[in-house]
Scaffold this motif. Sequence first.
Motif, PDB file in Angstrom:
ATOM      1  N   PRO A 350     -10.180  -6.451   9.189  1.00  0.00           N
ATOM      2  CA  PRO A 350      -9.179  -5.378   9.078  1.00  0.00           C
ATOM      3  C   PRO A 350      -7.831  -5.852   8.563  1.00  0.00           C
ATOM      4  N   ALA A 351      -7.569  -7.173   8.607  1.00  0.00           N
ATOM      5  CA  ALA A 351      -6.275  -7.695   8.171  1.00  0.00           C
ATOM      6  C   ALA A 351      -6.302  -8.268   6.768  1.00  0.00           C
ATOM      7  N   ARG A 352      -7.490  -8.522   6.224  1.00  0.00           N
ATOM      8  CA  ARG A 352      -7.584  -9.155   4.911  1.00  0.00           C
ATOM      9  C   ARG A 352      -8.851  -8.678   4.206  1.00  0.00           C
ATOM     10  N   MET A 353      -8.855  -8.808   2.874  1.00  0.00           N
ATOM     11  CA  MET A 353     -10.028  -8.421   2.103  1.00  0.00           C
ATOM     12  C   MET A 353     -10.067  -9.252   0.830  1.00  0.00           C
ATOM     13  N   VAL A 373      -6.561 -10.148  -0.969  1.00  0.00           N
ATOM     14  CA  VAL A 373      -5.334  -9.885  -0.216  1.00  0.00           C
ATOM     15  C   VAL A 373      -5.511 -10.578   1.127  1.00  0.00           C
ATOM     16  N   GLU A 374      -4.843 -11.696   1.312  1.00  0.00           N
ATOM     17  CA  GLU A 374      -5.049 -12.506   2.507  1.00  0.00           C
ATOM     18  C   GLU A 374      -4.410 -11.895   3.746  1.00  0.00           C
ATOM     19  N   ASP A 375      -3.428 -11.046   3.551  1.00  0.00           N
ATOM     20  CA  ASP A 375      -2.772 -10.401   4.685  1.00  0.00           C
ATOM     21  C   ASP A 375      -2.212  -9.070   4.191  1.00  0.00           C
ATOM     22  N   PHE A 376      -2.799  -7.954   4.691  1.00  0.00           N
ATOM     23  CA  PHE A 376      -2.343  -6.643   4.247  1.00  0.00           C
ATOM     24  C   PHE A 376      -0.894  -6.396   4.640  1.00  0.00           C
ATOM     25  N   ALA A 377      -0.483  -6.864   5.819  1.00  0.00           N
ATOM     26  CA  ALA A 377       0.884  -6.626   6.285  1.00  0.00           C
ATOM     27  C   ALA A 377       1.895  -7.289   5.358  1.00  0.00           C
ATOM     28  N   ARG A 378       1.593  -8.498   4.884  1.00  0.00           N
ATOM     29  CA  ARG A 378       2.492  -9.224   3.988  1.00  0.00           C
ATOM     30  C   ARG A 378       2.176  -8.988   2.518  1.00  0.00           C
ATOM     31  N   GLN A 379       1.113  -8.242   2.233  1.00  0.00           N
ATOM     32  CA  GLN A 379       0.661  -8.029   0.860  1.00  0.00           C
ATOM     33  C   GLN A 379       0.501  -9.359   0.141  1.00  0.00           C
ATOM     34  N   ALA A 380      -0.146 -10.301   0.830  1.00  0.00           N
ATOM     35  CA  ALA A 380      -0.319 -11.652   0.301  1.00  0.00           C
ATOM     36  C   ALA A 380      -1.484 -11.664  -0.680  1.00  0.00           C
ATOM     37  N   LEU A 381      -1.167 -11.747  -1.969  1.00  0.00           N
ATOM     38  CA  LEU A 381      -2.165 -11.672  -3.028  1.00  0.00           C
ATOM     39  C   LEU A 381      -2.539 -13.073  -3.488  1.00  0.00           C
ATOM     40  N   ARG A 382      -3.861 -13.316  -3.578  1.00  0.00           N
ATOM     41  CA  ARG A 382      -4.376 -14.599  -4.038  1.00  0.00           C
ATOM     42  C   ARG A 382      -5.329 -14.350  -5.206  1.00  0.00           C
ATOM     43  N   VAL A 383      -5.071 -15.018  -6.324  1.00  0.00           N
ATOM     44  CA  VAL A 383      -5.828 -14.780  -7.549  1.00  0.00           C
ATOM     45  C   VAL A 383      -6.360 -16.111  -8.062  1.00  0.00           C
ATOM     46  N   GLN A 384      -7.655 -16.154  -8.303  1.00  0.00           N
ATOM     47  CA  GLN A 384      -8.285 -17.330  -8.899  1.00  0.00           C
ATOM     48  C   GLN A 384      -9.329 -16.830  -9.898  1.00  0.00           C
ATOM     49  N   LEU A 385      -8.952 -16.789 -11.171  1.00  0.00           N
ATOM     50  CA  LEU A 385      -9.782 -16.154 -12.189  1.00  0.00           C
ATOM     51  C   LEU A 385      -9.894 -17.023 -13.438  1.00  0.00           C
ATOM     52  N   LYS A 386     -11.036 -16.847 -14.122  1.00  0.00           N
ATOM     53  CA  LYS A 386     -11.249 -17.444 -15.429  1.00  0.00           C
ATOM     54  C   LYS A 386     -11.563 -16.319 -16.409  1.00  0.00           C
ATOM     55  N   ALA A 387     -11.004 -16.428 -17.599  1.00  0.00           N
ATOM     56  CA  ALA A 387     -11.225 -15.394 -18.614  1.00  0.00           C
ATOM     57  C   ALA A 387     -11.666 -16.042 -19.905  1.00  0.00           C
ATOM     58  N   ASP A 388     -12.496 -15.324 -20.667  1.00  0.00           N
ATOM     59  CA  ASP A 388     -12.897 -15.854 -21.965  1.00  0.00           C
ATOM     60  C   ASP A 388     -11.755 -15.728 -22.968  1.00  0.00           C
ATOM     61  N   THR A 389     -11.188 -14.532 -23.081  1.00  0.00           N
ATOM     62  CA  THR A 389     -10.068 -14.304 -23.992  1.00  0.00           C
ATOM     63  C   THR A 389      -9.228 -13.166 -23.436  1.00  0.00           C
ATOM     64  N   PHE A 390      -7.931 -13.246 -23.641  1.00  0.00           N
ATOM     65  CA  PHE A 390      -7.055 -12.208 -23.110  1.00  0.00           C
ATOM     66  C   PHE A 390      -5.795 -12.143 -23.948  1.00  0.00           C
ATOM     67  N   ASN A 391      -5.488 -10.934 -24.432  1.00  0.00           N
ATOM     68  CA  ASN A 391      -4.275 -10.702 -25.209  1.00  0.00           C
ATOM     69  C   ASN A 391      -3.254 -10.032 -24.306  1.00  0.00           C
TER      70      ASN A 391
END
Length: 738
Positions: A350-353, A373-391
């Motif tokens: 309930p606190a993270r997703m 989102v590691e903590d909904f209360a703090r809106q702690a956003l964690r991003v770990q992504l790989k992309a082929d191409t992005f403009n």
Amino acid sequence: MKAFGKILGLVLLGLLLIIVALGFALTHLFDPNDYKEEIRQIARDKAHIELTLNGDIGWSLFPWLGLELHEASVATLANPAQPFADLQMLGLSVRVLPLLRREVQMSDVRVEGLNLRLNRDKHGHGNWEDIGKAAPVATGTAQAPAAPAPTTAPAAEKPAQPIRLDIDSLTVNNARIEYNDEQTGKQFSAESIQLSTGAVHEGSSIPVKLTAFFGSNLPLMRVKSELGGQLRFDRALQRYQFEDMKVTGEATGEPLQGKTVSFTGQGQLLVDLSANIAEWTNLKLSANQLRALGDLKVNDLDKTPNISGAVSVAQFDLAKFLESIGHPLPAMAAGSLSKVELVSRLQGTPARMALEDLNLKIDDSTFTGRLAVEDFARQALRVQLKADTFNADNYLPAKSEAANSAAVARQAEVQSSEAGAMASGGSTPLPNAPTREAWSTDKLLPLTRLRTLDLVADLSFGQLTLSKLPIENATLKASGLGGQLKLDTLSGGLYNGTFQASGDLDVRQDLPLLALQTHIKQVPAEQILQALGKNPPIKGQITLNSNLSGRGNSQKALVDSLNGTASFVVTNGVLLNANIEQQLCTGIALLNRKTLASEPRGKDTPFQELKGNLTLRNGVASNPDLKVRIPGLALNGNGDIDLRVLGMDYRVGVIVEGDKRDMPDPACQVGSNFRGIEVPLRCRGPLELGAKACRLDKDGLGQVAAKMAGNKISEKLEEKLDKVNPKLKDALKGLFNR
């Protein structure tokens, strides 16, 4: 024997007639309305509630124990003057004989006009917390002595058997539930509640239909919804199912900016309290253009629930979807965010997703990795992504009309200067310094959002296009917390060279502070300029290092406050459409007091190296040590680059180093008297013109002529002194050279 049976039958028949007669007498001769006060007192003593009966009580006794209440209300004993519930009518009836077997067999149950009011006061106390509690004892009132404790322990009671429910149907019409929180000022309500069910039997499917209007004040929202499905429950197993569940509705309100969202949700719901799990399978969701499928499972309901599952979002137009829910994006490149789809596993509490094993497609780009989102209360956003191409340029806000108009006006100014800059001849006037602002005043950053950002991002791209620059194998690592954002690295290959940047952004103040360090190595300068939409005045491999800082929330504010240092080296390059050799020839011809025999020809000037150091102060870069190595020539210069208007003002000296090539015109043949002489040039105008903005410096050329005249006098004196005693010769030369 037959007589006995006949007698027994007559007795039973008589008893039945007596019971029927007694029931008729009780229901017709006994009026419960005469005992309202006694009923209220029983409610106080046994249920600890304040019951008010303003309407009539209707009842029946056998074979149904029927009851109808009209215009009734219920309050707590702590606050009897403020009912928390009232209703217009409650009607139900129960079979009498099954009650003896702890079975509740009821006919239709109807509730009309139920109004439930829940209130939490400014001290955080809810009125529902006093339901069923005895009235508080008044101060000073004598209390009855406590009953003496029993001397022997009571016999152990058998566990109560669960009551079996059997109801023909349940109907609730025009009910309303209201919640008010005086601490926060928030209010919630459910109005026009209509509930109807089929026969309610434990262990069998119960058709359920519910409609209601939901509302809130903070934010102001209004939701119309309808719920339907088949309810099944088993209280012994603590297992509850909602089969073929479907909820539909529409929502509107302040968060949607007056727009309306139509939504549906369906699937199979299961809650198993004995196993402490809940499931939503065959999940289908839709909201306007959005369509999603998935499954959800929740474990450890008795502890901290653990959520898992999967979700798949079909391709949809995200830009149109956001516009349809009242959150339109700034204008972007045509077609941006028009094709978005997602497949991922869900994992959280309930606190993270977290979206694990994410596969996200945005237009022509594909991202894989993790988004959480590691903590909904703090809106702690964690991003770990790989992309082929992005403009990335396709997703930046378009320039405002004012910025576009300013850019057009400045471009016209540059073109006007370029048309008159016939640098090859060197005979036209020196271009004027530009005056048009070169940078936009549009806001760059959403400061309020960035101040609350809690971010850790690790991104990699096969190819990233940023500011029209194609960065290959790009890596981006950034973080942000409490209004302080850090770019750990942005690096990659750029036109067979390398690019790397890092920096910090502090948005805690109204004027954000930006510090940026860049390292560019062996990148074609002309391709960078072409990517930025400029006509390159130079070619060559550039290596640039800079450490800059600025303050503001627009391009103009940042450039106007730009401070720092930079160094650059361009190797194996060409000054395009700029014939420095012709400029030198013109200057030498003037010193020789000769006239050029041929018309100047447009020609590029190749060079081996161009380098210098810059010191920036409030948007103006000072370059005291510009050096250019050209075969047979050397250029030394100093001047300023005004980044605010992208203009330059340089003084350059061209030195003949002994190149043996034939000069293009006999009038500018180099003699020995030109050794060490700098032919002065003045370069002024838009930065885009480069060396095309350079002209002979007539004032400086006069100083050179005077110096050359002095050299000639020295040469004649030296010839005459050759016949003199060497000691006297040295003394005389020293006298003239003072």
